[in-house]
Scaffold this motif. Structure first.
Motif, PDB file in Angstrom:
ATOM      1  N   UNK A 137       1.741  -1.349   3.112  1.00  0.00           N
ATOM      2  CA  UNK A 137       0.856  -0.169   3.628  1.00  0.00           C
ATOM      3  C   UNK A 137       1.842   0.785   3.159  1.00  0.00           C
ATOM      4  N   UNK A 138       0.787   1.499   3.077  1.00  0.00           N
ATOM      5  CA  UNK A 138       1.923   3.057   2.550  1.00  0.00           C
ATOM      6  C   UNK A 138       1.411   4.055   3.253  1.00  0.00           C
ATOM      7  N   UNK A 139       2.875   5.228   4.022  1.00  0.00           N
ATOM      8  CA  UNK A 139       2.383   6.580   4.837  1.00  0.00           C
ATOM      9  C   UNK A 139       2.349   7.212   3.626  1.00  0.00           C
ATOM     10  N   UNK A 140       0.605   7.977   3.509  1.00  0.00           N
ATOM     11  CA  UNK A 140       1.286   9.517   2.267  1.00  0.00           C
ATOM     12  C   UNK A 140       0.915  10.722   3.363  1.00  0.00           C
ATOM     13  N   UNK A 159      -2.117   3.917   2.701  1.00  0.00           N
ATOM     14  CA  UNK A 159      -2.636   3.877   2.016  1.00  0.00           C
ATOM     15  C   UNK A 159      -2.443   2.513   2.126  1.00  0.00           C
ATOM     16  N   UNK A 160      -3.171   1.549   1.903  1.00  0.00           N
ATOM     17  CA  UNK A 160      -3.722   0.164   2.299  1.00  0.00           C
ATOM     18  C   UNK A 160      -3.553  -0.673   1.056  1.00  0.00           C
ATOM     19  N   UNK A 161      -2.729  -1.281   1.287  1.00  0.00           N
ATOM     20  CA  UNK A 161      -3.726  -2.976  -0.346  1.00  0.00           C
ATOM     21  C   UNK A 161      -4.241  -4.353   0.790  1.00  0.00           C
ATOM     22  N   UNK A 162      -5.593  -4.787   0.605  1.00  0.00           N
ATOM     23  CA  UNK A 162      -5.911  -5.201   1.485  1.00  0.00           C
ATOM     24  C   UNK A 162      -6.872  -6.562   0.128  1.00  0.00           C
TER      25      UNK A 162
END
Length: 804
Positions: free
Chosen positions: A75-78, A84-87
């Motif tokens: 999980x990355x907050x832009x 932006x999440x990697x699933x």
């Protein structure tokens, strides 16, 4: 199967399969809330695709019910508040029911598991899918070899089908169908069908691309060869390129339908062009000249439709009345049907503005089924406009006559010279003189334009001229034309034109329908009488348009009820009447006679008043009269003096009396030879104290000896008398021939009295003295004049002296 609760993340335009690893950008508040909730628990979310990507705030009905359960790996907050999440896809999940919609979607989900039991049929389908995926990757050229290897290395049939589907360029609906296929066999069959379709599309694109590439290569090859050929020809001195152009011109001349003289001239110019260098500027002049020769219709004619019934119908459809010109066209068609050797007439339509001269020429062309060409001569002052320029001038072109013939494409069009009376001349020549050859049937079969320098046959052209007046047309030019006078429309004709043509035309132009408004003929007559004063119908059409604009505004404002406009409604919509037509007097009057005048807007009733005053024989004229009317007054005054004894007037009256002659509407200029007998009658009435009949109008010129001379415009004058309610009209005997032009309905209601002498006029127009006495008291000036008259020069009262 177990049912678990998962946060739901709606996806727009994207679909995630199990075992896929993908980045997702999340920006909607509901979606971010679902991610936050999942991060606090087991980091698992159900991804469902939206049915319509345009929807920003979907409801459960806007989402598919089968999706993919994924695990959030990163999980990355832009900046800007998005995530932006990697699933990574885990397995399929089917929604059993939605539990919550706020603050995010939450659903009870049935977790699906793959049944990867290998059967012979499934193994066969997998091998087929391997080959098809390799073929697809080869055609699309968008899939790397590493990706192909990783997909083919997967042994589980269900997982391989999902991976293949994720790499195909499919619509969301097709990917969803693969995702919803729980059975391995069904899933493999579905993905096989989809990949075969994609392979077929790619193969078609490849074939189209090859075809386009071949065409481009062919064009490039031809371009390269042409450039080589140009270089070779340049080295050889341009002989071959020029020769090709010369051969092309010769071929056109031989195939063209030229006259023998034009053919010889063209071949001569082609030989000149052949001897010129390519860089010569004169070569362009010769090429332009040849193009003009080849473009002209030397022997091409259109065939006249000699159907008289059709021609009459077309002329009647387009124009009301205009009997003479219609008869002339029918005569022309009749003779053309009997013989083709007849030369076309040269017609000149003369009449006031707005009577339909130009539109009549168009109707003639339509009736004959010929091409129509129009040339306006208003303000033309250069002879070259007609005959063209010499080729020695830069930018030289043929005259507008030859240009019009080229535009028509035939040598027998209907050619309209508009406003021929508006031509002028200056140092550049006289265009009227140049027209003499064009409009002469004896010589226009060899009309020579300065540019062409070749005779062109104009004898088949039907020339029509229009003019407002013949006064400014040169006599030699007028002599070559057949003049047809178009007088102004009568009131009845104007009403008919409006009812049959103009009202419908303006109704369509203003978007009004028949069930909304109609105009009664009596209302049209009110417009003609009170709001227009013209010979034609242009201003009447403007007033009808003005009336319908007022109605249109009321229709839009919902203030209009469907109705027929009557005369009383016209004044409400258009305001007070702008013009008032003179009406007949209610009773006989002394010193006032009713005359008739012809103006640009038709006939008018003209009242002439005469008042005697004590004086010394001075004749005063007022009312802005022209020279001709002043001379008519002098002639009438002389006639009355010479016939004073027969009229019962004292012989020396001119020593003691001044006469004041006045024509009302003093601001309007008045002139013409029509008021002579009217002025003489008014003077005789005033001096002899004999009243003029109120129902009599008159027109005619007078000589010193009392002869009555003929006048023009009798039709319009008679209509004015009829409109004013008069019963008798005195006209010169020489105008008997003009009575036929007066409409039958007017002739029935008017009595025309033909006279040769002024005595006949007075006998008809003046009442006897005995009947006039009662009207003498109605005019105060006469009683005062009688009292003054009884005083002699010494100031003594002499009651025995007889009053005049």
């Amino acid at each position: 199967m177990p049912k678990l609760e998962f946060p739901v993340l709606p996806l727009r335009g994207i679909l995630v399969f199990p075992y896929m690893l993908i980045h997702l950008d999340v920006g909607r508040e509901r979606s971010m809330a679902a991610i936050e909730d999942a991060m606090l628990k087991d980091k698992q979310v159900l991804l469902l695709a939206q049915k319509e990507i345009e929807i920003d705030n979907p409801t459960p009905d806007d989402l598919y019910t089968v999706g993919t359960i994924v695990e959030i790996k990163q999980l990355l907050r832009l900046p800007g508040g998005t995530l932006r999440v990697l699933v990574e896809g885990i397995t399929r999940g089917q929604v059993d029911e939605f539990i919550e919609e706020e603050p995010f979607f939450k659903a009870r989900v049935i977790r699906m598991t793959n049944d990867d039991n290998l059967t012979r049929e499934i193994e066969t389908m997998c091998r087929s899918l391997h080959h098809q995926f390799e073929e697809y990757a080869r055609l699309s050229k968008r899939i790397s070899p590493e990706t192909i290897g990783s997909v083919l290395a997967v042994k589980e049939p269900g997982r391989m089908a999902d991976l293949v589907a994720s790499h195909l360029n499919l619509k969301i609906e097709d990917k969803q169908a693969v995702l919803e296929a729980m059975n391995i066999s069904d899933r493999l069959e579905k993905i096989t069908e989809l990949i075969m379709r994609e392979i077929e599309i790619l193969e078609l694109e490849r074939r189209i691309g090859l075809r386009v590439r071949k065409q481009m290569e062919k064009a490039q090859k031809e371009y390269y060869l042409r450039e080589q050929m140009k270089a070779i020809q340049k080295e050889l001195g341009d002989k071959d390129e020029k020769q090709a152009e010369i051969e092309e011109y010769k071929e056109k001349v031989n195939k063209g339908n030229l006259t023998e003289e034009a053919r010889e001239k063209a071949l001569k110019e082609i030989d000149r062009l052949d001897k010129m260098p390519v860089s010569s500027s004169e070569g362009t002049v010769v090429r332009t000249y040849l193009d003009w020769i080849l473009a002209l219709p030397w022997n091409k004619t259109s065939r006249d439709k000699a159907d008289l019934i059709r021609a009459e119908r077309i002329l009647d459809e387009d124009h009301y009345g205009l009997k003479k010109v219609k008869e002339r066209i029918i005569e022309f068609l009749s003779i053309r049907k009997l013989t083709s050797k007849m030369k076309s007439p040269i017609l000149c339509l003369v009449g006031p503005p707005g009577v339909g001269k130009t539109s009549l020429a168009k109707s003639i062309a339509r009736a004959l089924d010929r091409k129509f060409v129009r040339m306006s001569l208003g303000g033309v002052r250069d002879e070259a406009e007609i005959r063209g320029h010499r080729r020695t001038y830069i930018g030289a072109l043929p005259g507008r006559v030859i240009q019009g013939i080229r535009q028509a494409g035939t040598r027998n069009p209907v050619f309209l010279f508009d406003e021929i009376d508006k031509m002028t001349s200056d140092l550049r020549g006289d265009p009227a003189s140049a027209l003499l050859e064009v409009l002469d049937p004896e010589q226009n079969n060899t009309f020579t334009d300065h540019y062409l320098e070749l005779p062109f046959d104009l004898s088949k052209v039907l020339f029509i001229m229009t003019a407002n007046s013949m006064d400014t047309i040169p006599r030699p030019l007028l002599d070559r034309m057949e003049v047809i006078q178009l007088s102004g429309y009568t009131e009845e004709e104007k009403v008919n034109i409006a009812v049959e043509h103009l009202v419908n035309k303006q109704m369509k132009g203003h978007g009004l329908k028949d069930n909304q408004v109609s105009i009664d003929p009596s209302a049209v007559r009110k417009i003609v009488r009170g709001y227009t004063r013209e010979s034609g119908v242009r201003n009447m059409e403007r007033q009808i348009a003005n009336l319908l604009r007022k109605v249109a505004v009321k229709v839009v404002k919902n203030e209009w009820k469907p109705q027929t406009i009557m005369p009383e409604d016209v004044e409400k919509l258009l305001g007070a009447s702008r013009f008032q037509h003179q009406a007949a007097a209610h009773k006989p009057e002394i010193g006032a006679a009713t005359g008739l005048a012809y103006t640009e807007v038709g006939g008018e009733v003209l009242m002439i008043e005469v008042t005697p005053l004590v004086g010394k024989g001075v004749l005063t004229l007022t009312g802005k009269l022209g020279d001709i009317m002043k001379e008519s007054a002098q002639a009438g005054w002389t006639f009355v003096r010479s016939h004073a004894s027969e009229l019962g007037i004292r012989d020396d009256f001119y020593d003691k009396i001044d006469l004041h002659i006045h024509v009302p509407e003093g601001a309007v200029p008045k002139d013409g030879p029509s008021a002579g007998i009217t002025m003489a009658t008014a003077m005789a009435s005033a001096l002899a104290k004999r009243a003029v009949r109120q129902d009599v109008a008159m027109t005619g010129e007078i000589t010193l000896r009392g002869n009555v001379l003929p006048i023009g415009g009798l039709k319009e004058k008679a209509l004015a008398a009829h409109r004013a309610g008069l019963k008798k009209v005195i006209v010169p005997k020489d105008n008997r021939k003009d009575l036929e032009e007066i409409p039958q309905e007017v002739r029935k209601e008017l009595e025309f009295i033909l006279v040769e002498r002024m005595e006949e006029v007075l006998n008809v127009a003046l009442l006897p003295v005995s009947e006039s006495v009662q009207y003498l008291r109605d005019v105060p000036v006469y009683s005062e004049f009688s009292e003054l008259e009884m005083v002699d020069e010494a100031g003594n009262h002499n009651p025995q002296e007889r009053p005049l």
